[in-house]
Design an enzyme around this catalytic site. Sequence first.
Site, PDB file in Angstrom:
ATOM      1  N   CYS A  56      44.306  32.451  47.201  1.00  0.00           N
ATOM      2  CA  CYS A  56      43.599  32.306  45.918  1.00  0.00           C
ATOM      3  C   CYS A  56      44.065  31.051  45.181  1.00  0.00           C
ATOM      4  CB  CYS A  56      43.842  33.541  45.059  1.00  0.00           C
ATOM      5  SG  CYS A  56      42.938  33.474  43.503  1.00  0.00           S
ATOM      6  N   CYS A  60      48.109  33.033  38.674  1.00  0.00           N
ATOM      7  CA  CYS A  60      48.621  34.242  38.016  1.00  0.00           C
ATOM      8  C   CYS A  60      50.095  34.438  38.423  1.00  0.00           C
ATOM      9  CB  CYS A  60      47.782  35.450  38.405  1.00  0.00           C
ATOM     10  SG  CYS A  60      46.023  35.162  38.132  1.00  0.00           S
ATOM     11  N   CYS A  63      51.340  37.126  41.005  1.00  0.00           N
ATOM     12  CA  CYS A  63      50.518  37.466  42.176  1.00  0.00           C
ATOM     13  C   CYS A  63      50.921  36.782  43.475  1.00  0.00           C
ATOM     14  CB  CYS A  63      49.061  37.135  41.870  1.00  0.00           C
ATOM     15  SG  CYS A  63      47.984  37.566  43.244  1.00  0.00           S
ATOM     16  N   CYS A 100      36.104  51.678  47.502  1.00  0.00           N
ATOM     17  CA  CYS A 100      36.382  50.524  46.645  1.00  0.00           C
ATOM     18  C   CYS A 100      36.869  49.335  47.467  1.00  0.00           C
ATOM     19  CB  CYS A 100      37.428  50.919  45.625  1.00  0.00           C
ATOM     20  SG  CYS A 100      37.653  49.681  44.349  1.00  0.00           S
ATOM     21  N   CYS A 131      32.657  50.650  44.560  1.00  0.00           N
ATOM     22  CA  CYS A 131      33.254  49.833  43.508  1.00  0.00           C
ATOM     23  C   CYS A 131      33.860  48.591  44.147  1.00  0.00           C
ATOM     24  CB  CYS A 131      34.276  50.604  42.692  1.00  0.00           C
ATOM     25  SG  CYS A 131      35.690  51.158  43.601  1.00  0.00           S
ATOM     26  N   CYS A 191      35.971  49.176  35.203  1.00  0.00           N
ATOM     27  CA  CYS A 191      37.337  49.614  35.413  1.00  0.00           C
ATOM     28  C   CYS A 191      38.176  48.445  34.913  1.00  0.00           C
ATOM     29  CB  CYS A 191      37.539  49.864  36.906  1.00  0.00           C
ATOM     30  SG  CYS A 191      39.246  50.102  37.399  1.00  0.00           S
ATOM     31  N   ARG A 263      44.743  55.256  34.706  1.00  0.00           N
ATOM     32  CA  ARG A 263      45.212  55.207  36.104  1.00  0.00           C
ATOM     33  C   ARG A 263      46.597  54.581  36.233  1.00  0.00           C
ATOM     34  NH1 ARG A 263      40.867  52.627  39.560  1.00  0.00           N
ATOM     35  NH2 ARG A 263      40.028  54.711  39.382  1.00  0.00           N
TER      36      ARG A 263
END
Length: 349
Positions: A56, A60, A63, A100, A131, A191, A263
């Site tokens: 990616c 972040c 991450c 998902c 999802c 979400c 969650r």
Amino acid sequence: MAEAVIRHDWTRDEVSALFALPFNELMYRAHSVHREHHDPNAVQVSTLLSIKTGGCPEDCAYCPQAARYDTGVQAQKLMSVDAVLERAKAAKAAGASRFCMGAAWRSPKDRDVVKVAEIVSAVKGLGLETCATLGMLSDTQAQSLKAAGLDYYNHNLDTAPEFYGEVIHTRQYQDRLDTLEHVRAAGMKTCCGGIVGMGESRDQRAGLLQTLANLPEHPQSVPINQLVQVEGTPLAGTEALDPFEFVRTIAVARLLMPASMVRLSAGRQQMDDAVQALCFFAGANSIFYGEKLLTTGNPDVEQDRALFRRLDLHPLEIVEADNTVHADILENETASASCGQGCGCSAAA
Ligand code: SF4
């Protein structure tokens, strides 16, 4: 106790005042609200499939999927429709009702959306709810995914607006809010949550929850992640959050968003059973398994099942129109390379 009202106008002072309540008072209030809206002994059990891992371009700080950090993650291309379908069929056969999928993109290209739409449509064709978490979406991309049959979209705010720049520099907070707006406008359910333990203050934790609760609609699911410190990422070595502060965060999330599923996501594997039990009492009613869900003998899964037995918890069940009953389990095998932070674009929400 007065019935909890669904509000979208929380002030920072009000949210901070909830965080500052004596612990037992906060727990009592949160659990009371939880019982008004949910079965206190039912927990939704979910996992997700990483359909595109690593590489990616974003920065972040938490991450391991960011290409710029040396974390040992091997980038993998988008899986084929057939490969995903095979996993979705196995999930359905095992009783899953929802499937998902996560991909580590800053934002998908339109051609990626075409491929994911094909995957979504095929999974939906099996009779599963779908999802996905793919990064930032334009309005037209959100509409295409909705048209393909996507039910839920995960995109997290990560943290409070004023702390965001300490963690991510390659996109803005407003970008996140815009994607959520596109998802809602397209008619999908959201979400959306964040990560705590990144060095933010309590006031900033309050700021994250305040922002979530003041969205035009409360997210249907609110993942609250605890930072998983990964060697090679800038946040490795951050001072650990007091577990009771994490429980307070769950309790305040429950008070602010009474009807949402709260969650426990990334970081749960690092929590001891007593802390998890407190989280369930405070209002958490959804979890992610950190490893393969359907592989028997998996230690994490066995430990979770044992915890459910010890706490008399049961998986949330969904009754379909034809009276078929499914435990609400999302099949998956989260790739070992997945972010684990629930970033909203990576492979663990
Ligand atoms: S959290 Fe998501 S956007 Fe950020 S680096 Fe990881 S995969 Fe990329």
